[in-house]
Write an enzyme that holds these catalytic residues in place. Structure first.
Site, mmCIF file in Angstrom:
data_model
loop_
_atom_site.group_PDB
_atom_site.id
_atom_site.type_symbol
_atom_site.label_atom_id
_atom_site.label_comp_id
_atom_site.label_asym_id
_atom_site.label_seq_id
_atom_site.Cartn_x
_atom_site.Cartn_y
_atom_site.Cartn_z
ATOM 1 C CD GLU A 1 -3.091 -0.969 2.182
ATOM 2 O OE1 GLU A 1 -4.143 -1.611 2.006
ATOM 3 O OE2 GLU A 1 -2.889 -0.216 3.164
ATOM 4 C CD GLU B 1 -3.897 -5.632 3.680
ATOM 5 O OE1 GLU B 1 -4.867 -4.878 3.980
ATOM 6 O OE2 GLU B 1 -2.719 -5.340 3.931
#
Length: 364
Positions: free
Chosen positions: A67, A264
């Site tokens: 991320e 995720e």
């Protein structure tokens, strides 16, 4: 510790897939500017090479960065994450350095072992414009999509950033983009990791809504109300399972050279043990089942999805949220450290036990 973990996984027929960088920057590098310093991208490459030297005989798939949008913009532009800086221009420069770091780290990994596969884990979403008749929202949707979804994917597949961002990004990128960077950005990559939690919504703004640039994360002068429809998880995020299927279908279409891993996917709910000692987190079971069903639909439509990871195995430290947001399928008593598998863990165990074959039933 990691050697024992990796070996134990392999002994139990579990393939380890590792993330090199999940926001744990050494303090000496932060003292030199952190990700705002171009040199950090080269230190990332050194680190990646060392990791593959140590573990690459057993770990073949690696995510370089997790991320970069979050630790870049929420860390350097908005200040909610470390290092707590609030400089939008710096956030844009950091974004470039992270894209550079992925290319450099991939090259470093393959220099040690040619059989290593790499990817980058990106938080991605579908931007839903609820009023397509509003030209400001139409333009904003394209800008937000480029800012969050396309920035790194376009960089690693074409060597360039989305053209519609340049009027907003160029003043800052011009200070850090150097000759040869485009070739580094385009270093061949095997897969993309998708961290998906919900879709994002662009609604007609009320008169009190300020331009989103005032929030320091997005450099756009447009206005929108970003509230999503209920119900919500404990994090306040809407529940939009069909969006996961839509997203992987879109990635397979727009970036067909990349395999996809859902790196995720999960939900924060605070359910704890009941009187019977069990954790009946039915909302999480419903969340996971809905998203797996949508993912199965995307796979059936041709999306090259190669793996799926629930976030997360255990309730853990969720950065700015501390221990308040529980994503785990295993409940942790933070006082005693007792671990209790939740109902969602048993649900997911059945998915694993069939090696994903039960997804076919979900897709019907």
């Amino acid at each position: 510790f990691y050697n024992r973990l990796i070996d134990t996984l392999l002994e139990n027929d579990i393939e380890p897939v590792a993330t090199a960088y999940h926001w744990d920057l050494p303090q000496p590098l932060q003292d030199k500017g952190g990700w705002a310093n171009r040199d950090t991208a080269y230190r990332m490459a050194d680190y990646m090479g060392a990791l593959v030297e140590a573990y690459g005989d057993r770990v073949k798939k690696w995510f370089t960065l997790n991320e970069p949008w979050v630790f870049g913009y929420l860390g350097y532009a908005d200040g909610v994450h470390a290092p707590g800086e609030r400089d939008l221009g710096k956030g844009i420069k950091v974004a470039h350095h992270t894209a550079l770091a992925h290319g450099l780290a991939t090259r470093a990994a393959r220099a040690v072992r040619s059989d290593i596969q790499t990817g980058i884990a990106l938080n991605m979403t579908n931007y839903i414009n609820t009023n397509p008749a509003n030209p400001e929202l139409v333009e904003l949707r394209e800008l937000m999509d480029a800012h969050l979804n396309r920035f790194w994917l376009d960089a690693l597949t074409t060597g360039h950033y989305p053209a519609n961002l340049l009027p907003y990004f160029e003043p800052h990128l011009s200070e850090v983009l150097l000759p040869g960077d485009h070739e580094i950005l385009k270093t061949p990559t095997n897969f993309v990791g998708v961290n998906y939690y919900s879709d994002a919504f662009l609604n007609e703004p009320g008169p009190e809504v300020e331009p989103i640039i005032n929030g320091r994360v997005f450099p756009f002068p447009h206005r929108t109300d970003g509230r999503g429809p209920s119900p919500y998880t404990d994090f306040g995020w809407p529940i939009t399972p069909e969006g996961l299927g839509d997203l992987v279908t879109r990635i397979g279409r727009d970036w067909p050279e990349l395999d996809i891993y859902i790196s995720e996917n999960g939900a924060a709910y605070g359910d704890g043990p009941g009187a019977d000692g069990e954790v009946h987190d039915d909302r999480r079971v419903d969340y996971l089942q809905g998203h797996l069903k949508a993912l199965a639909r995307g796979i059936a439509e041709g999306a090259p999805v190669k793996g799926y990871f629930v976030w997360s195995l255990m309730d853990n430290f969720e950065w700015a949220e501390g221990y308040a947001m529980r994503f785990g399928i295993v409940h942790i008593d933070f006082e005693t450290l007792k671990r209790t598998p939740k109902k969602s863990a048993k649900f997911y165990a059945n998915i694993i036990a069939t090696n994903g074959e039960s997804l076919k039933e979900l897709a019907i």
